[in-house]
Design an enzyme around this catalytic site. Sequence first.
Site, PDB file in Angstrom:
ATOM      1  N   ARG A 222      34.232  -4.773 -19.956  1.00 26.16           N
ATOM      2  CA  ARG A 222      34.232  -3.314 -19.739  1.00 26.16           C
ATOM      3  C   ARG A 222      32.882  -2.718 -20.151  1.00 26.16           C
ATOM      4  NH1 ARG A 222      37.494   1.456 -19.585  1.00 26.16           N
ATOM      5  NH2 ARG A 222      37.092   2.915 -21.296  1.00 26.16           N
TER       6      ARG A 222
ATOM      7  N   HIS B 146      36.891   8.044 -20.131  1.00 22.50           N
ATOM      8  CA  HIS B 146      36.559   8.646 -21.420  1.00 22.50           C
ATOM      9  C   HIS B 146      36.799  10.148 -21.375  1.00 22.50           C
ATOM     10  CE1 HIS B 146      33.561   5.195 -22.552  1.00 22.50           C
ATOM     11  NE2 HIS B 146      34.805   4.901 -22.839  1.00 22.50           N
TER      12      HIS B 146
END
Length: 296
Positions: free
Chosen positions: A243, A266
Site C-alpha cells: 500500500r 485517508h
Amino acid sequence: MTIDSLLDLFYTDLILVKRTSEQTAATYKLSAKDFLLWLQSEHIKLNSVTPKELTFYFASRKVTDVTELTLAKDMSALRALGDYLVRKNYWKENHMLLLDRPKIHREIPKVLDINQIEKLLGAIDTTTLLGQRDDALFELIYSCGLRISEACDLTTAHVHLNEHLILVHGKGDKERLIPFGGKAEEKLTNYIKNVRPLLVKEKVVPQLFVNYKGDPISRKGVWKRFQELEVISGVDSKVHTLRHSFATHLLAGGADLRSVQELLGHSDLSTTQIYTHVTDCQLENIHEKYFPKFEN
C-alpha cells in the site's frame, strides 16, 4: 454497573451507533478498560472525573514509556468514551475535549521499487489454485493500495471487471471506488472464472478471496502467505508495504496529492503527505548517486 458491562455497552455503541469498524472498536475498548481500571485503582468514581484526573492518568501513562502514537490512540478512545458517557448522562460534558492531542512524529514508511515488487509477486507459484489466488490477491492489494482488511472484506459484487473498478469499504464504513489496470484485470478474471469456483464449490460466499476450504480468507492467512513469499523472493517487506509502495509510485509518476488521498481513503490530507517525504528522499538519493558530495 461493572467495568465489563460498561465496556460491552460502549463497544456495542461504537459498532451500531457510531458505525466504527470492529478493529477500531476493539482497540478503543481495550484503551477504555485500562482507564477504568486505573480509576478503580485510584479509588476515583467515574461520575466524578474532571480534566485534572484525566491529566494525571495520561501523565501516569507517559512514565511507562508508551509511544506518542499509543497515547494518541488512547486519547481518541477516551474521547469516544467521553462522548458515549455524555449521551448516557454519566458525564455532563466530555472532559476529554479539553485535553490537547500529543504531536505524533510519523516515520517515513518503507517502500519497494518496481523491481522489488515484480520479484516479490514473481515468486508466487501460479501452477496451483492457491497460487493463482495469491497472484490476484497481492496484485490487487498493490495496484489499488488496499489495506489487508479491505482486501479480505471485498465481495464479488463489488468487483466490476468491465469498468476496471472495485468498490471498497474502508475505515469508518466509508466507501470509495478504485480503478485497476490490465494486469490486475487479467489475474482477477482468471481467479474469478477458473479458480474461485473450484475452491468455493457449493458454498455461498460473498467475499471475493477465499482459503483452501472455500471460506473467506482471514487477515492472518494473508499475512502468513506473504511471509512465505518474503522467504522465497528474498524481498524484506510487509503486506502493508504494498500500500505504501502504491501511493509512492503514484506520486512519483505525477499524480496529485488529493487524488492519492481519495484512492487511499485517508480522511486527512496530512496522512497522505507522508508519502511526499518518501519521494523527496528518493530524489535526494538519486542526486547523491550521480552528483556525490565532495569530500575534503
